[in-house]
Design an enzyme around this catalytic site. Structure first.
Site, PDB file in Angstrom:
ATOM      1  N   ALA A 153      21.260 -54.582  40.979  1.00  0.00           N
ATOM      2  CA  ALA A 153      19.914 -54.063  41.258  1.00  0.00           C
ATOM      3  C   ALA A 153      19.391 -53.277  40.061  1.00  0.00           C
ATOM      4  CB  ALA A 153      19.930 -53.195  42.515  1.00  0.00           C
ATOM      5  N   LEU A 156      18.318 -55.602  37.343  1.00  0.00           N
ATOM      6  CA  LEU A 156      17.055 -56.244  37.691  1.00  0.00           C
ATOM      7  C   LEU A 156      15.892 -55.301  37.446  1.00  0.00           C
ATOM      8  CD1 LEU A 156      15.074 -58.222  39.037  1.00  0.00           C
ATOM      9  CD2 LEU A 156      15.852 -57.336  41.249  1.00  0.00           C
ATOM     10  N   TYR A 157      15.974 -54.086  37.960  1.00  0.00           N
ATOM     11  CA  TYR A 157      14.844 -53.159  37.832  1.00  0.00           C
ATOM     12  C   TYR A 157      14.539 -52.842  36.373  1.00  0.00           C
ATOM     13  CZ  TYR A 157      15.603 -52.643  42.843  1.00  0.00           C
ATOM     14  OH  TYR A 157      15.764 -52.886  44.185  1.00  0.00           O
ATOM     15  N   ARG A 158      15.558 -52.663  35.574  1.00  0.00           N
ATOM     16  CA  ARG A 158      15.337 -52.391  34.150  1.00  0.00           C
ATOM     17  C   ARG A 158      14.735 -53.605  33.456  1.00  0.00           C
ATOM     18  NH1 ARG A 158      14.962 -47.167  34.408  1.00  0.00           N
ATOM     19  NH2 ARG A 158      16.886 -46.031  34.122  1.00  0.00           N
ATOM     20  N   PHE A 162      10.977 -51.328  35.187  1.00  0.00           N
ATOM     21  CA  PHE A 162      10.983 -50.055  35.905  1.00  0.00           C
ATOM     22  C   PHE A 162      11.554 -48.956  35.013  1.00  0.00           C
ATOM     23  CE2 PHE A 162      10.411 -52.810  39.495  1.00  0.00           C
ATOM     24  CZ  PHE A 162       9.761 -52.045  40.446  1.00  0.00           C
TER      25      PHE A 162
END
Length: 190
Positions: A153, A156-158, A162
């Site tokens: 997760a 993915l966010y990086r 994000f």
């Protein structure tokens, strides 16, 4: 000759009625993906049902060839008075002041849940769910919270842009440290 099964899930939007009809399947996926105790599903069901009534609520799911959930993702417009909003606002105000909190929380979509079944992770399903959920969201920003630590997760966010809003934050009732991450909307198509 045996056909090789496809690992590509079909993404679909789910109405509140459609998610209600699959609620315990979705909560089972959530409990498995998060490694929570089995009783967590019964505790979370009323909260998920209440979330479906919030302004701007939307949900997308990934389904395998047997029409079973391999991923679930939902969120809604964040607003004052909501538990998560008040918790995060307090933390950001303490860390960086009310101006920063106002900037982040003025007009945001709360990415409340994004989970992919462990046997389906690592195939791009999470990113596809995230992009589909956020496509066309009218808010300026998206915010989420995720447990601290290196996970898929986090990667993915990086990867999709994000940034840190609040780190090592402890929500009331949960001893684990969380990060609150955010980014501008819309997301690029790349």
């Amino acid at each position: 000759m045996t056909a090789v099964p496809s690992h590509k899930s079909q993404l679909v939007e789910l109405s509140a009625d459609a998610l209600r009809s699959r609620l315990y399947e979705a909560l089972g996926l959530y409990v498995t993906a998060m490694g929570y105790p089995k009783g967590t599903a019964e505790q979370r069901a009323p909260m998920w049902l209440a979330h479906m009534l919030r302004e701007g609520w939307r949900c997308v799911a990934a389904l395998d060839q047997n029409d079973e959930l391999t991923g679930i993702c939902y969120g809604y417009r964040g607003a004052p008075g909501q538990w998560w909003h008040e918790q995060v606002r307090r933390g950001v105000v303490e860390l960086a002041g009310p101006g920063v909190a106002d900037d982040w929380m003025r007009d945001y979509f709360e990415l409340t849940e994004l989970h992919v079944r462990p046997d389906s992770q690592g195939r791009g399903t999470g990113e596809r769910l995230l992009r589909m959920l956020l496509e066309g969201v009218p808010n300026d920003r998206v915010l989420l919270s995720t447990p601290e630590g290196r996970t898929r997760a986090w990667s993915l966010y990086r990867r999709v842009g994000f940034v840190d809003v609040l780190r090592n934050y402890r929500f009331a009732g949960d001893p684990r440290p969380f990060a609150v991450l955010g980014r501008q909307l819309p997301m690029s198509s790349s």
